[in-house]
Write a protein that holds these residues in place. Structure first.
Motif, PDB file in Angstrom:
ATOM      1  N   ASN A   1      39.339 100.088 103.217  1.00 24.76           N
ATOM      2  CA  ASN A   1      38.111 100.626 103.802  1.00 24.76           C
ATOM      3  C   ASN A   1      38.328 102.048 104.309  1.00 24.76           C
ATOM      4  O   ASN A   1      39.453 102.444 104.606  1.00 24.76           O
ATOM      5  N   LEU A   2      37.245 102.792 104.417  1.00 24.47           N
ATOM      6  CA  LEU A   2      37.227 104.057 105.134  1.00 24.47           C
ATOM      7  C   LEU A   2      35.809 104.267 105.643  1.00 24.47           C
ATOM      8  O   LEU A   2      34.878 103.557 105.249  1.00 24.47           O
ATOM      9  N   ALA A   3      35.647 105.222 106.540  1.00 24.91           N
ATOM     10  CA  ALA A   3      34.325 105.439 107.117  1.00 24.91           C
ATOM     11  C   ALA A   3      34.078 106.920 107.331  1.00 24.91           C
ATOM     12  O   ALA A   3      35.011 107.706 107.529  1.00 24.91           O
ATOM     13  N   LEU A   4      32.808 107.287 107.264  1.00 25.84           N
ATOM     14  CA  LEU A   4      32.323 108.612 107.632  1.00 25.84           C
ATOM     15  C   LEU A   4      31.249 108.383 108.684  1.00 25.84           C
ATOM     16  O   LEU A   4      30.275 107.676 108.438  1.00 25.84           O
ATOM     17  N   ALA A   5      31.444 108.944 109.871  1.00 27.78           N
ATOM     18  CA  ALA A   5      30.540 108.634 110.980  1.00 27.78           C
ATOM     19  C   ALA A   5      30.159 109.890 111.746  1.00 27.78           C
ATOM     20  O   ALA A   5      30.982 110.776 111.966  1.00 27.78           O
ATOM     21  N   ASP A   6      28.881 109.933 112.143  1.00 26.17           N
ATOM     22  CA  ASP A   6      28.404 110.938 113.081  1.00 26.17           C
ATOM     23  C   ASP A   6      28.718 110.418 114.473  1.00 26.17           C
ATOM     24  O   ASP A   6      28.024 109.551 115.004  1.00 26.17           O
TER      25      ASP A   6
END
Length: 282
Positions: free
Chosen positions: A225-230
């Motif tokens: 998994n990976l994430a891009l978050a504000d």
């Protein structure tokens, strides 16, 4: 023959350096990434939020103006059922007196670091039910998700970035959360001339970026998994920072002391679409 340290080692004091070597530990990632932190005295935190867009209409003169209804929602943090992280370590008064380092300070630093790491693992994880234990980023509902089911490449990262743009997030607050092997794999990608596609910025020492957004590299992100978050759209409710209490009476019958560390946090997205998850990475 004269006596020496080699022939009479029993008569010499062992040279012990007055430092305590700590194991290598990963620094806190989630809280350092800049979520919005709300301090509380233990009560649940309710963050009100607007609902969806209304639809104003064009009207000419003397026409009846149509009414629109705005709806509201809320994000609930730290319900009464959320547990705290608590830990106790005992040690004898003899050890405290004879230790060549400040034993209570060393144990305090170790326990506080471990408690912070426990929260990081939780917030960047996939577990938690949001009732008794905080939910992790990869378990939050209604976030955007890309099921990749393939090896990681730059294209899927651009797709995630595109979803963030379409959701009107704050580009300046976007941050990546990748595992170490994922980032090193991306750094190995070369063009047809054998040149690495990702080049470090010589003006920003130790700062990694992908598509202009900061990269947080941590092994606490679940594998695949990976994430891009504000991060400006993520709220953290903080009841207590890791708080240390020295217990001198509880174990007096054993001539012991103890250190107790307690902390209580919760985290939820204010706008779930500001979090984009990429799953199924092989």
């Amino acid at each position: 023959m004269a006596l020496s340290t080699s022939t009479a080692p029993e008569l010499t004091a062992e040279q012990v350096q007055k430092i305590l070597v700590q194991p290598l530990a990963e620094k806190s990632i989630f809280l350092a990434a800049g979520p919005r932190i709300f301090d509380t005295n233990g009560s649940p935190v309710r963050v009100p939020k607007m609902g969806g867009e209304t639809d104003p209409a064009w009207h000419g003169q003397n026409e009846l103006i149509t009414e629109v209804e705005a709806d509201f929602d809320e994000v609930l943090l730290l319900p009464d059922t959320i547990k705290s992280i608590k830990t106790i370590t005992r040690y004898s008064n003899e050890l405290a007196r004879q230790s060549i380092v400040s034993l209570d300070a060393a144990l305090r630093d170790r326990l506080v670091t471990d408690v912070a790491a426990k929260f990081d693992t939780t917030f960047l994880g996939i577990g938690g039910d949001g009732v008794t234990t905080p939910q992790g980023m990869f378990g939050w509902a209604d976030t955007q998700e890309i099921e990749h089911d393939a090896a990681l490449d730059l294209d899927v990262l651009l797709d995630a970035w595109g979803l963030a743009l379409a959701a009107n997030v704050n580009i300046g607050s976007l941050q990546w959360f990748l595992r170490p092997e994922q980032f090193t794999g991306l750094r190995k990608v070369k063009d047809t001339a054998g040149q690495y596609l990702l080049q470090p910025d010589p003006t920003a020492d130790g700062v990694f970026r992908l598509w202009g957004s900061k990269v947080n590299i941590t092994s606490r992100v679940p594998a695949g998994n990976l994430a891009l978050a504000d991060m400006s759209q993520i709220a953290v409710a903080r009841d207590m920072n890791p708080t240390v209490k020295v217990l001198t009476e509880r174990y007096a019958d054993y001539d012991q002391q103890a250190l107790r560390v307690v902390a209580r946090y919760d985290a939820q997205p204010l706008n779930a679409e500001a979090v984009i998850k990429v799953t199924g990475i092989v």
